[in-house]
Design a protein around this motif. Structure first.
Motif, PDB file in Angstrom:
ATOM      1  N   SER A  54       0.846  -1.184   0.000  1.00  0.00           N
ATOM      2  CA  SER A  54       0.000   0.000   0.000  1.00  0.00           C
ATOM      3  C   SER A  54       0.888   1.244   0.000  1.00  0.00           C
ATOM      4  O   SER A  54       2.091   1.168   0.290  1.00  0.00           O
ATOM      5  N   ALA A  55       0.271   2.380  -0.292  1.00  0.00           N
ATOM      6  CA  ALA A  55       1.028   3.638  -0.286  1.00  0.00           C
ATOM      7  C   ALA A  55       1.664   3.888   1.080  1.00  0.00           C
ATOM      8  O   ALA A  55       2.819   4.289   1.171  1.00  0.00           O
ATOM      9  N   ASP A  70      -0.715  15.349   8.862  1.00  0.00           N
ATOM     10  CA  ASP A  70      -1.717  14.543   9.562  1.00  0.00           C
ATOM     11  C   ASP A  70      -2.169  13.346   8.709  1.00  0.00           C
ATOM     12  O   ASP A  70      -3.364  13.123   8.504  1.00  0.00           O
ATOM     13  N   LEU A  71      -1.184  12.597   8.221  1.00  0.00           N
ATOM     14  CA  LEU A  71      -1.475  11.460   7.334  1.00  0.00           C
ATOM     15  C   LEU A  71      -1.790  10.175   8.087  1.00  0.00           C
ATOM     16  O   LEU A  71      -2.221   9.196   7.483  1.00  0.00           O
ATOM     17  N   LYS A  72      -1.607  10.183   9.381  1.00  0.00           N
ATOM     18  CA  LYS A  72      -1.805   8.971  10.192  1.00  0.00           C
ATOM     19  C   LYS A  72      -3.187   8.365   9.997  1.00  0.00           C
ATOM     20  O   LYS A  72      -3.330   7.145   9.911  1.00  0.00           O
ATOM     21  N   ASN A  76      -7.161   7.181   2.187  1.00  0.00           N
ATOM     22  CA  ASN A  76      -7.336   7.293   0.746  1.00  0.00           C
ATOM     23  C   ASN A  76      -5.967   7.149   0.063  1.00  0.00           C
ATOM     24  O   ASN A  76      -5.088   7.990   0.236  1.00  0.00           O
ATOM     25  N   GLU A  77      -5.802   6.072  -0.699  1.00  0.00           N
ATOM     26  CA  GLU A  77      -4.517   5.791  -1.358  1.00  0.00           C
ATOM     27  C   GLU A  77      -4.098   6.950  -2.265  1.00  0.00           C
ATOM     28  O   GLU A  77      -2.925   7.304  -2.305  1.00  0.00           O
ATOM     29  N   GLU A  78      -5.042   7.516  -2.999  1.00  0.00           N
ATOM     30  CA  GLU A  78      -4.726   8.618  -3.913  1.00  0.00           C
ATOM     31  C   GLU A  78      -4.147   9.805  -3.150  1.00  0.00           C
ATOM     32  O   GLU A  78      -3.185  10.423  -3.600  1.00  0.00           O
ATOM     33  N   LYS A  79      -4.709  10.110  -2.005  1.00  0.00           N
ATOM     34  CA  LYS A  79      -4.220  11.242  -1.215  1.00  0.00           C
ATOM     35  C   LYS A  79      -2.832  10.946  -0.651  1.00  0.00           C
ATOM     36  O   LYS A  79      -1.985  11.840  -0.581  1.00  0.00           O
ATOM     37  N   LEU A  80      -2.592   9.702  -0.266  1.00  0.00           N
ATOM     38  CA  LEU A  80      -1.262   9.335   0.232  1.00  0.00           C
ATOM     39  C   LEU A  80      -0.228   9.429  -0.893  1.00  0.00           C
ATOM     40  O   LEU A  80       0.888   9.911  -0.689  1.00  0.00           O
ATOM     41  N   ILE A  81      -0.608   8.974  -2.082  1.00  0.00           N
ATOM     42  CA  ILE A  81       0.299   9.062  -3.239  1.00  0.00           C
ATOM     43  C   ILE A  81       0.552  10.529  -3.580  1.00  0.00           C
ATOM     44  O   ILE A  81       1.701  10.925  -3.835  1.00  0.00           O
ATOM     45  N   ASP A  82      -0.502  11.340  -3.583  1.00  0.00           N
ATOM     46  CA  ASP A  82      -0.341  12.780  -3.844  1.00  0.00           C
ATOM     47  C   ASP A  82       0.619  13.405  -2.837  1.00  0.00           C
ATOM     48  O   ASP A  82       1.429  14.269  -3.198  1.00  0.00           O
TER      49      ASP A  82
END
Length: 116
Positions: A54-55, A70-72, A76-82
């Motif tokens: 996963s991302a 605040d990514l903890k 949403n995979e797209e937001k993590l990739i962004d």
């Protein structure tokens, strides 16, 4: 033997160790200094597919920027990739790639999986 690509950060000891292993094995190599040559969203998605993770598993979750964004709790995979595209420091290192396979070389000896 196919060419090895390594997403490399010269300031990281693990990344330098993985690069040394690639060189010691006489592999043709391409070094991508991903902090300078920021990967595109498509490149990151391609690497995630090769890694089979996963991302979040490809992210440096202890980085200050991870906490600041605040990514903890972001799922949403797209937001993590962004976030990785916008902040390449979030990308775990080093990533060693050969053909259609990749490994996060932590510990650096994991790179040997692709060198044989």
């Amino acid at each position: 033997m196919g060419k090895i690509t390594i997403w490399h950060n010269p300031r990281c000891s693990k990344s330098r160790q993985a690069l040394s292993l690639v060189e010691e094995n006489g592999c043709e190599k391409e070094i991508v200094k991903y902090l300078e040559e920021t990967p595109t969203k498509d490149e990151i998605k391609n690497i995630l597919s090769m890694l089979g993770v996963s991302a979040r598993e490809m992210m440096r979750t202890k980085e200050d920027i991870y906490k600041e964004l605040d990514l903890k709790d972001e799922n949403n995979e797209e937001k993590l990739i962004d976030a990785m595209v916008a902040n390449p420091k979030l990308i775990e290192r080093p990533i060693v790639i050969k053909n259609d396979k990749a490994v996060i070389a932590r510990p650096p000896e994991k790179a040997l999986e692709l060198l044989s």
